[in-house]
Design a protein around this motif. Structure first.
Motif, PDB file in Angstrom:
ATOM      1  N   ARG A  72      -0.307   5.031 -12.263  1.00  0.00           N
ATOM      2  CA  ARG A  72      -1.755   4.614 -11.398  1.00  0.00           C
ATOM      3  C   ARG A  72      -2.060   3.184 -11.955  1.00  0.00           C
ATOM      4  NH1 ARG A  72      -3.497   8.741  -8.977  1.00  0.00           N
ATOM      5  NH2 ARG A  72      -5.558   7.599  -8.326  1.00  0.00           N
ATOM      6  N   ARG A 121       2.544   1.516  -3.461  1.00  0.00           N
ATOM      7  CA  ARG A 121       1.464   2.356  -4.745  1.00  0.00           C
ATOM      8  C   ARG A 121       1.007   3.588  -4.498  1.00  0.00           C
ATOM      9  NH1 ARG A 121       0.379   1.619  -8.797  1.00  0.00           N
ATOM     10  NH2 ARG A 121      -1.766   1.633  -8.421  1.00  0.00           N
ATOM     11  N   ARG A 122       0.999   4.182  -3.565  1.00  0.00           N
ATOM     12  CA  ARG A 122       1.199   5.264  -3.068  1.00  0.00           C
ATOM     13  C   ARG A 122       1.678   6.215  -3.584  1.00  0.00           C
ATOM     14  NH1 ARG A 122      -1.331   3.887   2.176  1.00  0.00           N
ATOM     15  NH2 ARG A 122       1.022   4.427   3.365  1.00  0.00           N
ATOM     16  N   ALA A 123       3.626   5.873  -3.177  1.00  0.00           N
ATOM     17  CA  ALA A 123       4.269   6.173  -3.728  1.00  0.00           C
ATOM     18  C   ALA A 123       4.301   6.624  -5.499  1.00  0.00           C
ATOM     19  CB  ALA A 123       5.682   5.756  -3.797  1.00  0.00           C
ATOM     20  N   LYS A 140       1.795   5.860  -7.424  1.00  0.00           N
ATOM     21  CA  LYS A 140       0.581   7.792  -7.596  1.00  0.00           C
ATOM     22  C   LYS A 140       1.090   8.476  -7.756  1.00  0.00           C
ATOM     23  CE  LYS A 140      -3.186   3.983  -6.195  1.00  0.00           C
ATOM     24  NZ  LYS A 140      -4.577   3.459  -5.511  1.00  0.00           N
ATOM     25  N   ARG A 141       1.376   8.938  -6.983  1.00  0.00           N
ATOM     26  CA  ARG A 141       1.965  10.726  -6.519  1.00  0.00           C
ATOM     27  C   ARG A 141       3.233  10.189  -8.226  1.00  0.00           C
ATOM     28  NH1 ARG A 141       2.578   9.230  -0.865  1.00  0.00           N
ATOM     29  NH2 ARG A 141       4.590   8.673  -1.415  1.00  0.00           N
ATOM     30  N   ALA A 161       0.741  -1.062   0.140  1.00  0.00           N
ATOM     31  CA  ALA A 161       0.475   0.005   0.357  1.00  0.00           C
ATOM     32  C   ALA A 161       0.322   0.982   0.101  1.00  0.00           C
ATOM     33  CB  ALA A 161      -0.840  -0.104   0.899  1.00  0.00           C
ATOM     34  N   VAL A 162       1.988   1.505   0.478  1.00  0.00           N
ATOM     35  CA  VAL A 162       2.708   2.401   0.878  1.00  0.00           C
ATOM     36  C   VAL A 162       3.353   2.781  -0.705  1.00  0.00           C
ATOM     37  CG1 VAL A 162       4.679   2.902   1.447  1.00  0.00           C
ATOM     38  CG2 VAL A 162       3.354   1.994   3.310  1.00  0.00           C
TER      39      VAL A 162
END
Length: 221
Positions: free
Chosen positions: A95, A86-88, A90-91, A83-84
């Protein structure tokens, strides 16, 4: 929402009737089941030695839920790392979910090469935490010997697909070699085994004392 920890505590509660504790274990499987619900349930009945007559060894239910809990803890830790990541991503503008998707995000009803979603008896023999460790290692890019699912290093067995042949793991029937006619990793036409789900649900494959039933699978479901 069903709480894994709430029902795990019920499995541990020796004041409850064994069948109530078994129901709690089954509810835990709706929260986490690495082999899919049916195959994971079958695995736990065998690995923990859950007897057909629960009163003979109610502690088997505790052994089963603790094996499941340890595997789930490993999965939660890896899922949090993902999850960490994927957030990076996406930023950074990436995506799309990586291909192949992480093993826990693959829908059971769309995975074509895992035989144990059709036949709960054909799952890997690995202890669940070891299976999760193996899948996490593969996700992280490790090159592990043998079948990706169970680690068996036996040669793939050729089985028909209806229009060609595919190679499956001799231990867990995972498709290792795609269909030679179409190149797809779809389900192979495995020999029929009369292992009705109703019989597995009732633990017909176990004896009253918690050992594998030597008459299985000839018993009716």
């Amino acid at each position: 929402m069903t709480s894994f920890h709430t029902h795990r505590a019920l499995v541990h509660d020796a004041r409850l009737p064994p069948r109530r504790r078994l129901a709690a274990l089954r509810t835990c499987l709706t929260c986490f089941a690495p082999y899919g619900f049916r195959a994971t349930y079958h695995h736990l009945t065998v690995s923990a030695g859950i007897p057909r007559r629960l009163e003979a060894d109610p502690d088997a239910l505790v052994r089963a839920v603790e094996e499941l809990h340890e595997a789930r803890t490993l999965w939660l830790a890896r899922a949090a790392e993902f999850a960490v990541q994927r957030r990076a991503e996406k930023r950074a503008g990436r995506r799309a979910v990586p291909t192949p998707r992480p093993w826990w995000l693959r829908r059971y009803d769309t995975v074509g090469d895992h035989a144990w979603y059709d036949d709960p008896f054909r799952h890997p023999a690995l202890w669940l935490p070891d299976y999760v460790r193996r899948q996490n290692a593969l996700l992280d890019g490790a090159e592990l010997p043998g079948c990706p699912a169970c680690g068996d290093e036996g040669a793939a067995v050729a089985v028909p697909t209806g229009h060609g042949t595919a190679g499956v793991c001799p231990a867990c029937s995972l498709v290792l070699r795609p269909c030679d006619a179409c190149g797809q990793r779809h389900r192979a036409l495995l020999p029929y085994a009369p292992r009705a789900w109703r019989g597995i649900w009732r633990r017909s494959h176990m004896t009253d004392e918690g050992r594998p039933n030597p008459l299985w699978p000839r018993l009716g479901g």
